[in-house]
Design an enzyme around this catalytic site. Structure first.
Site, PDB file in Angstrom:
ATOM      1  N   LYS A   1      16.187  33.736  71.978  1.00 46.31           N
ATOM      2  CA  LYS A   1      15.218  34.579  72.119  1.00 46.31           C
ATOM      3  C   LYS A   1      14.696  34.251  73.558  1.00 46.31           C
ATOM      4  O   LYS A   1      14.057  33.368  74.001  1.00 46.31           O
ATOM      5  CB  LYS A   1      13.901  34.674  71.478  1.00 46.31           C
ATOM      6  CG  LYS A   1      12.846  35.619  71.671  1.00 46.31           C
ATOM      7  CD  LYS A   1      11.603  34.965  72.503  1.00 46.31           C
ATOM      8  CE  LYS A   1      10.694  35.993  72.998  1.00 46.31           C
ATOM      9  NZ  LYS A   1      11.237  36.822  74.305  1.00 46.31           N
TER      10      LYS A   1
ATOM     11  N   SER B   1       5.292  27.801  78.169  1.00 48.24           N
ATOM     12  CA  SER B   1       4.024  27.513  78.295  1.00 48.24           C
ATOM     13  C   SER B   1       3.185  26.872  77.170  1.00 48.24           C
ATOM     14  O   SER B   1       3.778  26.845  76.169  1.00 48.24           O
ATOM     15  CB  SER B   1       3.262  28.762  78.897  1.00 48.24           C
ATOM     16  OG  SER B   1       3.244  29.563  77.497  1.00 48.24           O
TER      17      SER B   1
ATOM     18  N   GLU C   1       9.317  21.731  75.097  1.00 50.99           N
ATOM     19  CA  GLU C   1       9.055  21.490  76.496  1.00 50.99           C
ATOM     20  C   GLU C   1       8.336  22.383  77.243  1.00 50.99           C
ATOM     21  O   GLU C   1       8.403  23.488  77.666  1.00 50.99           O
ATOM     22  CB  GLU C   1      10.789  21.738  77.009  1.00 50.99           C
ATOM     23  CG  GLU C   1      11.805  20.849  76.536  1.00 50.99           C
ATOM     24  CD  GLU C   1      11.676  19.357  76.940  1.00 50.99           C
ATOM     25  OE1 GLU C   1      10.970  19.015  77.827  1.00 50.99           O
ATOM     26  OE2 GLU C   1      12.687  18.405  76.452  1.00 50.99           O
TER      27      GLU C   1
ATOM     28  N   CYS D   1       8.972  23.700  86.071  1.00 47.69           N
ATOM     29  CA  CYS D   1       7.934  22.594  85.254  1.00 47.69           C
ATOM     30  C   CYS D   1       7.815  21.259  85.812  1.00 47.69           C
ATOM     31  O   CYS D   1       6.861  20.617  85.737  1.00 47.69           O
ATOM     32  CB  CYS D   1       8.604  22.666  83.665  1.00 47.69           C
ATOM     33  SG  CYS D   1      10.223  22.133  83.640  1.00 47.69           S
TER      34      CYS D   1
HETATM   35  P1  NAP Z   1       5.966  31.637  78.387  1.00 45.30           P
HETATM   36  O1  NAP Z   1       5.064  32.786  78.705  1.00 45.30           O
HETATM   37  O2  NAP Z   1       5.564  30.521  77.420  1.00 45.30           O
HETATM   38  O3  NAP Z   1       7.435  32.136  78.061  1.00 45.30           O
HETATM   39  C1  NAP Z   1       8.414  31.358  77.527  1.00 45.30           C
HETATM   40  C2  NAP Z   1       9.205  32.000  76.432  1.00 45.30           C
HETATM   41  O4  NAP Z   1       8.130  32.013  75.192  1.00 45.30           O
HETATM   42  C3  NAP Z   1       9.524  33.389  76.654  1.00 45.30           C
HETATM   43  O5  NAP Z   1      10.705  33.810  76.011  1.00 45.30           O
HETATM   44  C4  NAP Z   1       8.299  34.412  75.978  1.00 45.30           C
HETATM   45  O6  NAP Z   1       8.632  35.437  75.618  1.00 45.30           O
HETATM   46  C5  NAP Z   1       8.113  33.395  74.716  1.00 45.30           C
HETATM   47  N1  NAP Z   1       6.641  33.394  74.388  1.00 45.30           N
HETATM   48  C6  NAP Z   1       5.456  33.614  74.927  1.00 45.30           C
HETATM   49  N2  NAP Z   1       4.553  33.514  74.238  1.00 45.30           N
HETATM   50  C7  NAP Z   1       4.954  33.376  73.020  1.00 45.30           C
HETATM   51  C8  NAP Z   1       4.529  33.296  71.746  1.00 45.30           C
HETATM   52  N3  NAP Z   1       3.155  33.304  71.496  1.00 45.30           N
HETATM   53  N4  NAP Z   1       5.121  33.177  70.565  1.00 45.30           N
HETATM   54  C9  NAP Z   1       6.556  33.002  70.590  1.00 45.30           C
HETATM   55  N5  NAP Z   1       7.087  32.974  71.968  1.00 45.30           N
HETATM   56  C10 NAP Z   1       6.356  33.249  73.165  1.00 45.30           C
HETATM   57  O7  NAP Z   1       6.435  30.828  79.585  1.00 45.30           O
HETATM   58  P2  NAP Z   1       6.889  31.238  81.179  1.00 45.30           P
HETATM   59  O8  NAP Z   1       5.712  31.915  81.827  1.00 45.30           O
HETATM   60  O9  NAP Z   1       7.952  32.132  80.913  1.00 45.30           O
HETATM   61  O10 NAP Z   1       7.680  29.861  81.636  1.00 45.30           O
HETATM   62  C11 NAP Z   1       6.449  29.052  82.415  1.00 45.30           C
HETATM   63  C12 NAP Z   1       6.109  27.974  81.707  1.00 45.30           C
HETATM   64  O11 NAP Z   1       7.155  27.245  81.179  1.00 45.30           O
HETATM   65  C13 NAP Z   1       5.438  27.106  82.534  1.00 45.30           C
HETATM   66  O12 NAP Z   1       4.428  26.526  82.085  1.00 45.30           O
HETATM   67  C14 NAP Z   1       6.517  25.851  82.874  1.00 45.30           C
HETATM   68  O13 NAP Z   1       5.876  24.559  83.038  1.00 45.30           O
HETATM   69  C15 NAP Z   1       6.985  25.836  81.417  1.00 45.30           C
HETATM   70  N6  NAP Z   1       8.272  25.375  81.551  1.00 45.30           N
HETATM   71  C16 NAP Z   1       8.485  24.018  81.210  1.00 45.30           C
HETATM   72  C17 NAP Z   1       9.788  23.352  81.044  1.00 45.30           C
HETATM   73  C18 NAP Z   1      10.120  22.100  80.436  1.00 45.30           C
HETATM   74  O14 NAP Z   1      11.216  21.766  80.234  1.00 45.30           O
HETATM   75  N7  NAP Z   1       8.812  21.392  80.047  1.00 45.30           N
HETATM   76  C19 NAP Z   1      10.702  24.013  81.637  1.00 45.30           C
HETATM   77  C20 NAP Z   1      10.659  25.385  82.302  1.00 45.30           C
HETATM   78  C21 NAP Z   1       9.391  25.953  82.095  1.00 45.30           C
HETATM   79  P3  NAP Z   1       8.457  36.761  76.458  1.00 45.30           P
HETATM   80  O15 NAP Z   1       8.934  36.674  77.692  1.00 45.30           O
HETATM   81  O16 NAP Z   1       8.934  37.994  75.711  1.00 45.30           O
HETATM   82  O17 NAP Z   1       6.862  36.759  76.529  1.00 45.30           O
END
Ligand code: NAP
Length: 470
Positions: free
Chosen positions: A157, A210, A231, A265
């Site tokens: 997903k 996130s 992550e 990240c």
């Molecule tokens: P995000 O909003 O959390 O989205 C990530 C994924 O999760 C997307 O596929 C999103 O789907 C899905 N998602 C969002 N809310 C959800 C929920 N309540 N239940 C299930 N799935 C959900 O994050 P982002 O804005 O795309 O990415 C940025 C974040 O990712 C930053 O905080 C960054 O630091 C972190 N990140 C961490 C790493 C690591 O390795 N630690 C690497 C890269 C990024 P939709 O797109 O359909 O909303």
């Protein structure tokens, strides 16, 4: 969020997709389950051959894939090409090393009173991967390559703004020879995740994204007693001590903050500088940040492209504005440009205080916070003073201090005199609210394996009976 390709450089919607129906999702899970039964019975050598074929396809299609990623999320074309190459390298790494990583591990049979005893690593089944858009190929590949090599199947997903990259990934694995259903892209919104994860055929989940998304998945998986790897976000410290090479530190700091348009990240986000070198570092760093060229990500001369979404840019600007309103000083940038595209200028903010959002929150854009500290202890205190613990950087030429930082920084990795990055050879992951579990290396592969103890004896009633504690 609509499932759509929207070019961040123009704001133009290029392609939209209807989310899959519940029936389509169920059918995809069924295919993943059937494919698992097939895949687990193939040899590691066969899977390595398919993964190598995937690497060859990625290399051959690098330029068109890179253009697709740049169009969907705005990273520079050069960065996108490097990402494709990194994915091919990871596939080859696992194809080459998986036989050893998955081999039975003998134990000391005599001490456990067995004829022979060993640990066997076996796949567990379909794994749901919920992934972010910022490295749309790499984030998925670092799960998919080891998972498929181990004999698991993947249900992706992906983030709703990178549907075409998501579909491309499914296509690559299919063309590489993996069985139908071994790797499937589910075009669904985040509201479908609960249903998918509760399906008994789905055995585990990994999420990169996130903190709120991580909490949500962990809650569902906890109820269902399913393994997760998370992550999550980070606000990595980049500590500069008096003995550091300041020119090198300022150069790497600029790349570390602004690579991927500031949306990584493991980007260094908080620059914690000893007072003896603070002014000199601030001057060099600010000059480099201000000199970066912001513009069309397809252009070879561009250093920083647009942010991936308008919402993301608004959030970054709100964090900067909040700091300024509460007394912070902007050394460069800080103004939201008008015009098409979701651009934001490289920005340096100092005089930060704990009541400002930037102190505690992750800033997902090319904005650096600059902190002055008076000692090693204060540097470590500020570095560790957030809820995150993903990566960390320390700049010092003093070997004793290097070792102290390696121990004292509370993070999943410590990079000394270099920029945090990921390698297939090294484990990757965080502590505290940055998540748990590890990706990459043998550890990443084994997260989704059944680590099975095998004990073979002579049929006696447990030579160890009576010594049992459980
Ligand atoms: P995000 O909003 O959390 O989205 C990530 C994924 O999760 C997307 O596929 C999103 O789907 C899905 N998602 C969002 N809310 C959800 C929920 N309540 N239940 C299930 N799935 C959900 O994050 P982002 O804005 O795309 O990415 C940025 C974040 O990712 C930053 O905080 C960054 O630091 C972190 N990140 C961490 C790493 C690591 O390795 N630690 C690497 C890269 C990024 P939709 O797109 O359909 O909303």
């Amino acid at each position: 969020m609509p499932i759509a390709t929207t070019n961040p450089a123009t704001g133009q919607v290029l392609k939209t997709y209807d989310p899959m129906s519940d029936e389509q999702i169920d059918a995809a899970i069924e295919r993943a389950d059937l494919a698992f039964r097939q895949l687990r019975d193939t040899t590691v050598a066969q899977r390595a051959e398919w993964l190598t074929a995937a690497a060859d396809l990625l290399d051959a299609e690098r330029d068109s894939t890179a253009r697709l990623m740049t169009t969907e999320m705005g990273k520079t074309l050069a960065a996108a090409k490097a990402e494709v190459t990194k994915c091919a390298t990871a596939c080859r790494f696992y194809a080459r090393n998986a036989p050893e990583m998955l081999a039975d591990e003998p134990a000391d049979a005599a001490s456990v009173k067995a004829i022979r005893a060993y640990v066997r690593y076996q796949p567990i089944g379909p794994v749901l991967a919920v992934m972010p858009w910022n490295f749309p190929l790499w984030q998925v590949m670092r799960f998919a390559a080891p998972a498929l090599m181990a004999g698991n199947t993947g249900l992706l997903k992906h983030a709703s703004n990178v549907p075409q990259t998501a579909l491309y990934l499914e296509d690559v694995f299919r063309r590489a020879g993996f069985p139908e259903g071994a790797f499937t892209t589910l075009l669904v919104g985040s509201d479908a995740v609960d249903r998918i994860l509760r399906d008994p055929r789905v055995r585990a989940a990994t999420l990169t994204g996130s903190e709120p998304a991580g909490r949500s998945i962990a809650q569902i998986a906890g109820r269902e007693l399913k393994k997760t790897v998370l992550e999550l976000g980070g606000s990595d410290p980049f500590v500069v001590m008096p003995s550091a090479d300041l020119d090198k530190a300022a150069e790497v700091a600029t790349t570390a903050r602004c690579q991927n348009n500031g949306q990584s990240c493991i980007a260094a986000k908080r620059f914690i500088v000893h007072t003896d070198v603070f002014d000199a570092f601030a001057e060099k760093f600010t000059a480099r940040m201000a000199a970066l060229r912001v513009g069309d990500p397809m252009d070879d001369d561009t250093d920083v492209g647009p942010l991936a979404s308008e919402r993301g840019r608004d959030e970054v600007h709100a964090q900067v504005t909040d700091a300024v309103d509460r007394g912070a000083t902007v050394l460069c940038g800080g103004e939201k440009p008008s015009g098409d595209g979701w651009y934001y200028p490289p920005t340096v903010v100092t005089d930060l205080r704990p009541e400002m959002r930037m102190w505690a929150e992750e800033v997902f854009g090319p904005v650096a916070g600059l902190y002055r500290v008076g000692s090693y202890d204060e540097a470590v205190e500020v570095a560790n003073g957030t809820s995150f613990g993903l990566g960390s950087n320390a700049w010092t030429s003093d070997p004793a201090e290097q070792e102290r930082f390696a121990t004292d920084l509370d993070a999943g990795n410590v990079f000394v005199n270099g920029m945090t990055t990921s390698y297939p050879e090294l484990p990757f992951g965080g502590v505290k609210n940055s998540g748990y579990g590890r990706e990459l290396s043998a550890l990443g592969m084994r997260e989704f394996c059944n680590t099975k103890t095998v004990w073979v004896g002579e049929g006696e009633a447990g030579a160890g009976a009576g010594a049992h504690a459980e």
